[in-house]
Design an enzyme around this catalytic site. Sequence first.
Site, short mmCIF file in Angstrom:
data_model
loop_
_atom_site.label_atom_id
_atom_site.label_comp_id
_atom_site.label_asym_id
_atom_site.label_seq_id
_atom_site.Cartn_x
_atom_site.Cartn_y
_atom_site.Cartn_z
N ASP A 170 -11.77 -3.79 -41.80
CA ASP A 170 -10.84 -4.80 -41.28
C ASP A 170 -11.06 -5.03 -39.78
OD1 ASP A 170 -9.70 -2.48 -40.31
OD2 ASP A 170 -7.68 -2.89 -41.08
N PRO A 190 2.52 4.98 -25.11
CA PRO A 190 2.34 6.08 -26.07
C PRO A 190 1.58 5.57 -27.28
CG PRO A 190 4.62 5.28 -26.10
CD PRO A 190 3.91 4.48 -25.07
N SER A 191 0.60 6.31 -27.75
CA SER A 191 -0.16 5.89 -28.93
C SER A 191 0.75 5.87 -30.15
CB SER A 191 -1.32 6.85 -29.16
OG SER A 191 -1.72 6.80 -30.50
N GLY A 192 0.47 4.96 -31.08
CA GLY A 192 1.21 4.93 -32.34
C GLY A 192 0.47 5.68 -33.43
N THR A 193 -0.69 6.20 -33.14
CA THR A 193 -1.48 6.86 -34.19
C THR A 193 -1.94 8.28 -33.82
OG1 THR A 193 -3.58 6.04 -33.34
CG2 THR A 193 -2.44 4.61 -34.90
N SER A 237 -9.07 4.16 -42.50
CA SER A 237 -9.81 3.28 -41.60
C SER A 237 -10.91 4.00 -40.82
CB SER A 237 -8.79 2.62 -40.67
OG SER A 237 -9.39 1.71 -39.82
N ARG A 247 -1.91 6.66 -23.94
CA ARG A 247 -3.14 5.93 -23.62
C ARG A 247 -3.02 5.28 -22.24
NH1 ARG A 247 -5.97 6.82 -27.95
NH2 ARG A 247 -5.08 6.45 -30.01
C1 16G Z 1 -3.62 0.92 -35.67
C2 16G Z 1 -3.37 -0.56 -35.77
C3 16G Z 1 -4.21 -1.30 -34.77
C4 16G Z 1 -3.94 -0.76 -33.38
C5 16G Z 1 -4.11 0.73 -33.33
C6 16G Z 1 -3.60 1.26 -32.01
C7 16G Z 1 -2.88 -1.83 -37.79
C8 16G Z 1 -3.35 -2.20 -39.16
N1 16G Z 1 -3.71 -1.04 -37.10
O1 16G Z 1 -4.93 1.25 -36.01
O2 16G Z 1 -3.85 -2.64 -34.84
O3 16G Z 1 -4.82 -1.33 -32.45
O4 16G Z 1 -3.33 1.32 -34.35
O5 16G Z 1 -3.63 2.63 -32.02
O6 16G Z 1 -1.82 -2.22 -37.34
P1 16G Z 1 -2.89 3.47 -30.92
O7 16G Z 1 -1.42 3.15 -31.02
O8 16G Z 1 -3.21 4.88 -31.24
O9 16G Z 1 -3.44 3.06 -29.60
MG MG Z 2 -9.51 -0.44 -40.13
#
Ligand code: 16G
Ligand code: MG
Length: 545
Positions: free
Chosen positions: A281, A500-503, A65, A508
């Site tokens: 997306d 907590p961030s999921g990525t 992404s 945050r």
């Molecule tokens: C991912 C999620 C998005 C969300 C983002 C939050 C999908 C396909 N994508 O990119 O929806 O806004 O994580 O990120 O679910 P964060 O947890 O790091 O704030």
């Molecule tokens: Mg994307």
Amino acid sequence: MAQFDEVAQKSKLHPKPEGLTLQYGTAGFRTNAKHLDHIMFRMGLLATLRSKKTKSTIGVMVTASHNPEEDNGVKLIDPMGEMVAAAWEEYATQLANAEQEHLLTALKDIIEKEDVSMSEAASVYIGRDTRPSSAALSQAVLDGVSSLGGKTHDYGLVSTPQLHYMVCCCNTKGRYGSATLEGYYQKLSQAFLQLTQNVPNRTDDQKRLLLDGANGIGALKMRELEPFIRSELQVLLSNDGSSGKLNHLCGADYVKVQQKAPQGVSMGVGERCCSFDGDADRIVYYYTDSKNCFHLLDGDKIATLISTFLKELLTQAELNLQVAVVQTAYANGSSTHYLEDVMKVSVCCTKTGVKHLHHAAQEYDIGVYFEANGHGTVLFSKAAQKQIVELVKDSNINDERKHAAKLLENTVNLINQTVGDAISDMLVIEAVLAIRGMSVQDWDEIYTDLPNRQLKVTVSDRRVIDTTDAERRAVTPEGLQDAIDSLVKKYKNARSFVRPSGTEDVVRVYAEADTQEGADSLAHEVSLAVYRLAGGVGDEPKPLH
Ligand code: 16G
Ligand code: MG
């Protein structure tokens, strides 16, 4: 069994680096591309099992992404084009982290737990974005599927939502559309042309849109769509990938986070512009006014525009269907206020992450969901679609009702209901603006965003923060929520939350207040509270000004 022999053999070509552990996060696996070969092979295996289990085609999309070009990632797509079921996210993590010698055991564990019948046929659709690493990685997915005897269809370069669409088309036996790129362009462009063709007095300026393609797949796919819609929309494409780097100083995420225009787009005053993210997306709109001030129209503004449009059409069509908007804690307070108090639309708040919003939106006749970051779509229940289609066919209704019903029907067809789709969302927005005769400024003026600020804080273990109430309140560590509550009280129209961030390995922080200075200062003070109470590492957060 011979089946597993092949897995054993082929997996040696995609070995797991010892000790490396990765998690299937909010949006699948995502990290530097050089760590992902074994993950891809294994996701090919998992998708094959999921296909056997559901007796349906499953999708595997290779993309990271909006992440930098060096990264990559992978997500699984379930039969109706939705995100893979939560239990299978767990399996994905288990399979990904099994050391090489335990791979077969991990695979057999899943087969047993889910009672997968290995004699079932399997079919997996594969797509990839434009990253240099994506071609080889998608090959590893194909290897995984074929080593378990599954059939594959490699769509090559497609946007994430296009692959979701293909999977849904396939599993609904063509009722959703035909599972080809041509089918996708036909479906969307026909609906778009029907919505816009008879709108009177549209000037060339209104038909013009500047698009930042983030140097990614969306740009390529827009070029393919362009001939289908040219008569009604002229898209001037920048950051089309011919020279710039993917997501670098451009794309929806950059524009949203930096709150400024991307590089490489020359915007005239008041000109309507939009940006896609790297896998198309997400979408955000923006323009600059005559004082050179930048205006962002994010997911909240998009949700407002679309839900208002739908609500008006339902009234005109005299259809008694409930429209609801699903948001997350990041939704600007002004948008929630406008929707609830002015538009009288129900608003529901969920945790961050598309699957949560999608799930919540399924509860309504018409569920409009958007994250502030620009990811979103509209879901129409089966009953709602049936009522709309029947009304279009009804010969006993007046012209106004018929016209509204027809607009609704075409809007349903224009929306990619499987997942947020930048191309489809863009066409919906363009159609609504055209039909309503609105400029981007008119749209922006529906409500005024409260100034806001997002920050991140690094802590030694972000899992010490646990949240409740759709991430709007922190339950742990002790004292943090009390500290946030008393800080918020110091500012006017203020709100703040942490999660907590999921990525990313960070916490945050979000804050909004009646002025930008207030939002900045509140965000900083809350960051300090997180740093002190949740085990901050490195330097203490510094004030923004
Ligand atoms: C991912 C999620 C998005 C969300 C983002 C939050 C999908 C396909 N994508 O990119 O929806 O806004 O994580 O990120 O679910 P964060 O947890 O790091 O704030
Ligand atoms: Mg994307």
